[in-house]
Structures are given as structure tokens and as C-alpha cells.
Scaffold this motif. Structure first.
Motif, PDB file in Angstrom:
ATOM      1  N   LEU A  24     -24.988 -45.510  30.858  1.00  0.00           N
ATOM      2  CA  LEU A  24     -25.865 -45.069  32.146  1.00  0.00           C
ATOM      3  C   LEU A  24     -25.556 -43.477  31.945  1.00  0.00           C
ATOM      4  O   LEU A  24     -25.245 -42.814  32.213  1.00  0.00           O
ATOM      5  CB  LEU A  24     -25.087 -45.248  33.140  1.00  0.00           C
ATOM      6  CG  LEU A  24     -25.432 -45.251  34.553  1.00  0.00           C
ATOM      7  CD1 LEU A  24     -27.245 -46.178  34.356  1.00  0.00           C
ATOM      8  CD2 LEU A  24     -24.786 -45.488  35.831  1.00  0.00           C
ATOM      9  N   TYR A  25     -27.345 -42.861  31.637  1.00  0.00           N
ATOM     10  CA  TYR A  25     -27.852 -41.954  31.992  1.00  0.00           C
ATOM     11  C   TYR A  25     -29.075 -41.767  33.189  1.00  0.00           C
ATOM     12  O   TYR A  25     -29.395 -42.793  34.114  1.00  0.00           O
ATOM     13  CB  TYR A  25     -28.444 -41.998  30.636  1.00  0.00           C
ATOM     14  CG  TYR A  25     -27.942 -41.599  29.148  1.00  0.00           C
ATOM     15  CD1 TYR A  25     -26.789 -40.758  29.101  1.00  0.00           C
ATOM     16  CD2 TYR A  25     -27.895 -43.136  28.628  1.00  0.00           C
ATOM     17  CE1 TYR A  25     -26.494 -41.180  27.750  1.00  0.00           C
ATOM     18  CE2 TYR A  25     -27.102 -43.447  27.531  1.00  0.00           C
ATOM     19  CZ  TYR A  25     -26.075 -42.678  27.228  1.00  0.00           C
ATOM     20  OH  TYR A  25     -25.718 -42.846  25.809  1.00  0.00           O
ATOM     21  N   PHE A  26     -29.594 -40.232  33.301  1.00  0.00           N
ATOM     22  CA  PHE A  26     -30.543 -39.907  34.021  1.00  0.00           C
ATOM     23  C   PHE A  26     -31.415 -39.402  32.575  1.00  0.00           C
ATOM     24  O   PHE A  26     -31.456 -39.150  31.914  1.00  0.00           O
ATOM     25  CB  PHE A  26     -30.804 -38.564  35.568  1.00  0.00           C
ATOM     26  CG  PHE A  26     -30.308 -38.298  34.917  1.00  0.00           C
ATOM     27  CD1 PHE A  26     -31.285 -36.787  34.874  1.00  0.00           C
ATOM     28  CD2 PHE A  26     -28.770 -37.338  34.905  1.00  0.00           C
ATOM     29  CE1 PHE A  26     -30.792 -36.123  34.752  1.00  0.00           C
ATOM     30  CE2 PHE A  26     -28.838 -35.756  34.221  1.00  0.00           C
ATOM     31  CZ  PHE A  26     -29.396 -35.087  34.236  1.00  0.00           C
ATOM     32  N   TYR A  27     -32.699 -39.628  33.141  1.00  0.00           N
ATOM     33  CA  TYR A  27     -33.659 -38.311  32.141  1.00  0.00           C
ATOM     34  C   TYR A  27     -34.941 -37.294  32.776  1.00  0.00           C
ATOM     35  O   TYR A  27     -35.668 -37.869  34.232  1.00  0.00           O
ATOM     36  CB  TYR A  27     -34.793 -39.783  31.622  1.00  0.00           C
ATOM     37  CG  TYR A  27     -35.924 -39.260  30.602  1.00  0.00           C
ATOM     38  CD1 TYR A  27     -35.403 -38.582  29.054  1.00  0.00           C
ATOM     39  CD2 TYR A  27     -37.317 -38.710  31.240  1.00  0.00           C
ATOM     40  CE1 TYR A  27     -36.420 -38.202  28.588  1.00  0.00           C
ATOM     41  CE2 TYR A  27     -38.126 -38.276  30.784  1.00  0.00           C
ATOM     42  CZ  TYR A  27     -37.675 -37.799  29.256  1.00  0.00           C
ATOM     43  OH  TYR A  27     -38.994 -37.825  28.222  1.00  0.00           O
ATOM     44  N   ARG A  28     -34.751 -35.885  33.158  1.00  0.00           N
ATOM     45  CA  ARG A  28     -35.638 -35.353  33.312  1.00  0.00           C
ATOM     46  C   ARG A  28     -35.755 -34.219  32.459  1.00  0.00           C
ATOM     47  O   ARG A  28     -35.147 -33.829  31.803  1.00  0.00           O
ATOM     48  CB  ARG A  28     -34.532 -34.524  34.297  1.00  0.00           C
ATOM     49  CG  ARG A  28     -35.830 -33.662  34.808  1.00  0.00           C
ATOM     50  CD  ARG A  28     -34.986 -33.559  36.874  1.00  0.00           C
ATOM     51  NE  ARG A  28     -34.884 -34.058  37.278  1.00  0.00           N
ATOM     52  CZ  ARG A  28     -34.173 -34.347  38.457  1.00  0.00           C
ATOM     53  NH1 ARG A  28     -33.666 -32.484  39.257  1.00  0.00           N
ATOM     54  NH2 ARG A  28     -33.796 -34.951  39.349  1.00  0.00           N
ATOM     55  N   THR A  29     -37.170 -33.967  32.644  1.00  0.00           N
ATOM     56  CA  THR A  29     -37.799 -33.227  30.692  1.00  0.00           C
ATOM     57  C   THR A  29     -38.196 -31.718  32.062  1.00  0.00           C
ATOM     58  O   THR A  29     -38.052 -31.808  33.160  1.00  0.00           O
ATOM     59  CB  THR A  29     -39.031 -33.353  30.887  1.00  0.00           C
ATOM     60  OG1 THR A  29     -39.783 -33.847  31.477  1.00  0.00           O
ATOM     61  CG2 THR A  29     -38.772 -35.268  29.950  1.00  0.00           C
ATOM     62  N   LYS A  30     -37.946 -30.783  31.182  1.00  0.00           N
ATOM     63  CA  LYS A  30     -37.892 -29.211  31.665  1.00  0.00           C
ATOM     64  C   LYS A  30     -39.390 -29.364  32.620  1.00  0.00           C
ATOM     65  O   LYS A  30     -39.823 -28.315  33.132  1.00  0.00           O
ATOM     66  CB  LYS A  30     -38.066 -28.701  30.578  1.00  0.00           C
ATOM     67  CG  LYS A  30     -36.811 -27.862  30.131  1.00  0.00           C
ATOM     68  CD  LYS A  30     -36.551 -27.200  28.932  1.00  0.00           C
ATOM     69  CE  LYS A  30     -35.245 -27.312  28.084  1.00  0.00           C
ATOM     70  NZ  LYS A  30     -35.640 -26.254  27.258  1.00  0.00           N
ATOM     71  N   ASP A  31     -40.679 -30.792  32.558  1.00  0.00           N
ATOM     72  CA  ASP A  31     -41.777 -29.886  32.829  1.00  0.00           C
ATOM     73  C   ASP A  31     -41.593 -31.009  33.907  1.00  0.00           C
ATOM     74  O   ASP A  31     -43.120 -31.267  35.259  1.00  0.00           O
ATOM     75  CB  ASP A  31     -42.689 -30.750  32.151  1.00  0.00           C
ATOM     76  CG  ASP A  31     -43.110 -32.122  31.841  1.00  0.00           C
ATOM     77  OD1 ASP A  31     -41.951 -32.583  31.649  1.00  0.00           O
ATOM     78  OD2 ASP A  31     -43.629 -32.371  30.567  1.00  0.00           O
ATOM     79  N   GLY A  32     -40.943 -31.442  34.237  1.00  0.00           N
ATOM     80  CA  GLY A  32     -40.541 -32.304  35.387  1.00  0.00           C
ATOM     81  C   GLY A  32     -40.906 -34.016  36.066  1.00  0.00           C
ATOM     82  O   GLY A  32     -40.380 -34.682  36.877  1.00  0.00           O
TER      83      GLY A  32
END
Length: 414
Positions: free
Chosen positions: A334-342
Motif C-alpha cells: 500500500l502506497y501513496f503517490y505525490r509528485t513535486k508539482d502537486g
């Protein structure tokens, strides 16, 4: 009153088909002892309480233990040995190994509150002979069973396509109660909200804090209490240990140590980031969730109704996390995903064969629409199924399945 928790009974019986020892691990007051005693095991049984000094003394010498079991279970040691709070018995892992090696017809079912060292010792001593089953507070489905048998029976008939029109209107209302009071069994059985709050306070102060503080230095007590309070504010958000250190007055190293402790003691859970491109995503910080929403709210010190809370979105996401965690296989990630551009996706489930994307919004929808971050993520990462968990809408838009939160457990993550 004993409410049956069939899901755990199935796991226990399935494990005993292949392994001689099964251990139930979880926080205080999640119902481990009740599960042990109410599981319908086919054969003679002997129940022992590891907190009893006389029981602990029996386990200090194998010949004494063997004689005791032959007298109190049966001479052939065929049946089930049930040991509650087994972590209080010194050298328990060694004795369990000897018993399982020498008596093939003896099955051993243990339960214990998670601690920093007992699981590692047991796993090392009983490698290949033991199944560890995590026991959590009630899922929403189980909570319904505690609340109302009729609604529970109705809920079992629903599937992932059940719309708001056919769902009993009481079920979303009970979800609102669950979001505030959580899933400890004793709390679920209490009728009045004031009684639920008092029980949660008892569980927090009398059981959980007492256990955890055995590992907290006296000079860190104030900082540790601030850490607990700060974490309750930050559920469903990225956990920045530098900021936690500044807010609590604890060193960075101490914050790391106590966060590890809280996770091992089944009070919080952390979720790591999903990435295929380290330069694109935030790859260091984890997200923080509480193992029970009632426990979180007693620390946060608010039991306002969910609709009128400023933190309802965070609670809603924590709920979805708990439902996913309780319904995915141990081998899944189980993960989450978030990029530096939001750009972000709240949850990514990887069962090693397929990936699922889950976005959570505490919002009522009148119709389904496209959601750019999900659409792009599904395309870029070859996601098998994608869901937008919300308050009310069950619908489909393209590859996105809109799903009411109370049906989260109906998702098949296999």
C-alpha cells in the motif's frame, strides 16, 4: 455479549491446516482474547493466561511444562494450547519451538500485544512453523454487526454496484458514528456517545499509554505527549520528522525512535510513497494514519459530528486507509503517490500482479466527472482499476469508479 468475527476465525483455521502455531498480534482492547476463546476449534483445548506468574513459571522448565500439559490437556498432547498475553512469559519462543518440534498433533494459538522484540524473537525461533495474524479494531462491516444485525445482513447483500437508492439510509448514518468513535469492540457495544468517549479515554490512558510509556524516558514524557497530539493533527498528511522535532522539543533521532515505537505498538501506521521516477515524486516522507479513529479523536480532543468538523476530510481518508489495509492480502503493498508539482493519488495498492489507484474526497457528488490526476496516473502507470471514494455517489466515468465510502470493503483487491 460476544459478537462473532468470522474473518479472523477463517484465517486461524486456514493457518492451522499448514502450520502448528498461530499468533494473534494487535493493540490492547481490539478483541484478541475474545477471538481466541470464541473460535470454534475442533478438539480439546487448554487456555492459559501469560500474565499469571504461575503460568509463566510453568514455562521455565520444559519437563514441568510437558507434565502440566499431559495432565491438563491430555497425555498425547493432541489438541489446542491457547496462550493469552504470551509476551509476558520469558523465553516463550524457545518453549513453543520445542513443543511444535516434538508434538505434531499439538496446535498452539497465542495472542499478545505487539512489542518491540517479541515478534522478532518468535519469528526467528519458529521460522516456517508460525503464522502471525494482525488483529485490528472493528472494520465498518464488523461495526455494523455490533450495531444492528438487520443492517449487517443487508450490508452483506450489497455489492460494489449498490447505489444510494437501494442502500438502507441508516448505514451512512452509522458510518458517521464510526468515523467519530472508531472500532474498539467495547466502544462499539456502548450505546451513548458519552459512554463511548469515556471508554475511549479508559483505553487510551489505562492500556495504551501505560504500555507505550514503558519505553519512554521520563525526561521525554512531555515531548512524547506533544508528539502524540501533533500526530493526531497530521493524519492523512506527510510526516516531516524535522517539523515534529521542532514542535515537540524531541531530537530528530528520538522522534524517529518514538514513531517506530508507536507503529510497533499498533497505534499508528505509516504509508510509503509509490514511485517509478525518483526525480519526479516526493520519495522520502511517509503519510501517517491512526489505527483507530476513536483513539485518534480522544487524543485530538474532539467528538463533534463529522459534518461539522474542520478535519472531516482527513478522518474520511484515514477511514478509507483502514478499510483498504484490512482487506488487502499480506503480500500486497500500500502506497501513496505525490509528485513535486502537486499531482497526487491518495492510495496505490500493488498486489504484485495488478495495481489499483484510489482517490478520496469527502464530498457529495451529483454526477461523475473526469479527474485529471487519476486519468493521467492510470495511463502512465498501467493501473488495472481506479476508484474515487466519496460520500454518496456510485457511478462510473470512463475508467474511474465512483464509490461511496461505506462500500470500500467491497473492492476486490485480488
Amino acid at each position: 455479549m460476544i459478537i462473532q468475527r468470522e474473518n479472523y476465525y477463517k484465517k486461524i483455521k486456514s493457518a492451522f491446516l499448514y502450520l502448528p502455531t498461530v499468533t494473534l498480534i494487535g493493540a490492547r482492547q481490539v478483541g484478541k482474547t475474545t477471538i481466541m476463546k470464541s473460535c470454534d476449534l475442533d478438539g480439546e483445548q487448554l487456555f492459559l493466561n501469560g500474565q499469571d506468574p504461575e503460568v509463566a513459571a510453568i514455562f521455565q522448565k520444559y519437563s514441568n511444562l510437558l507434565n502440566y500439559l499431559k495432565t491438563n490437556l491430555n497425555p498425547s498432547l493432541k489438541g489446542y494450547l491457547l496462550i493469552d498475553e504470551f509476551q509476558y512469559i520469558p523465553n516463550i519462543s524457545t518453549m513453543l519451538k520445542i513443543l511444535s518440534d516434538n508434538h505434531e498433533e499439538l496446535k498452539i494459538l497465542c495472542s499478545g500485544s505487539s512489542s518491540l522484540d517479541i515478534i522478532q524473537k518468535v519469528e526467528e525461533s519458529l521460522a516456517g512453523r508460525i503464522r502471525i495474524i494482525d488483529v485490528y479494531p472493528l472494520s465498518f462491516e464488523e461495526y455494523l454487526k455490533f450495531a444492528d444485525d438487520r443492517l449487517y445482513d443487508l450490508f452483506l447483500r450489497y455489492d460494489i454496484d449498490s447505489t444510494e437508492e437501494i442502500v438502507a439510509p441508516e448505514i451512512p448514518l452509522i458510518l458517521n458514528e464510526y468515523l467519530v468513535c472508531g472500532g474498539f469492540p467495547r466502544v462499539a457495544l456502548a450505546g451513548k456517545i458519552d459512554d463511548k468517549i469515556e471508554l475511549l479515554d479508559d483505553i487510551y490512558r489505562t492500556y495504551l499509554l501505560r504500555d507505550v510509556r514503558n519505553y519512554v524516558r521520563n525526561e521525554d514524557t512531555v515531548g512524547f505527549n506533544k508528539l502524540m497530539r501533533t500526530l493526531s493533527y497530521q493524519i492523512s498528511n506527510l510526516m516531516n520528522i524535522n517539523n515534529l522535532s521542532k514542535l515537540t522539543g524531541l531530537s530528530y533521532k528520538k522522534c524517529e525512535e518514538y514513531l517506530y515505537l508507536l507503529e510497533q505498538m499498533c497505534i499508528i501506521k505509516t504509508v510509503p510513497p509509490f514511485y517509478t521516477n525518483r526525480k519526479k515524486v516526493i520519495s522520502k516522507m511517509k503519510k501517517i494514519y491512526f489505527i483507530d479513529l476513536g483513539l485518534r479523536n480522544i487524543i485530538y480532543n474532539s467528538f463533534n459530528e463529522i459534518e461539522f468538523r474542520v478535519d472531516n476530510g482527513m478522518i474520511f481518508e484515514n477511514f478509507v486507509f483502514l478499510e483498504i489495509m484490512k482487506n488487502i492480502a499480506k503480500s500486497s503493498h500500500l502506497y501513496f503517490y505525490r509528485t513535486k508539482d502537486g499531482s497526487e493519488i491518495d492510495f496505490v495498492v500493488d498486489n504484485l500482479m495488478r495495481k489499483f489507484a484510489i482517490e478520496v474526497k469527502y464530498q457529495r457528488f451529483s454526477k461523475a466527472t473526469g479527474v485529471r490526476n487519476i486519468v493521467n496516473f492510470v495511463k502512465d502507470e498501467y493501473i488495472a482499476e481506479s476508484y474515487l471514494i466519496n460520500i454518496n455517489l456510485n457511478s462510473v466515468f470512463g475508467k474511474i469508479k465512483y464509490l461511496p465510502a461505506f462500500l470500500t470493503s467491497k473492492i476486490d483487491f485480488s
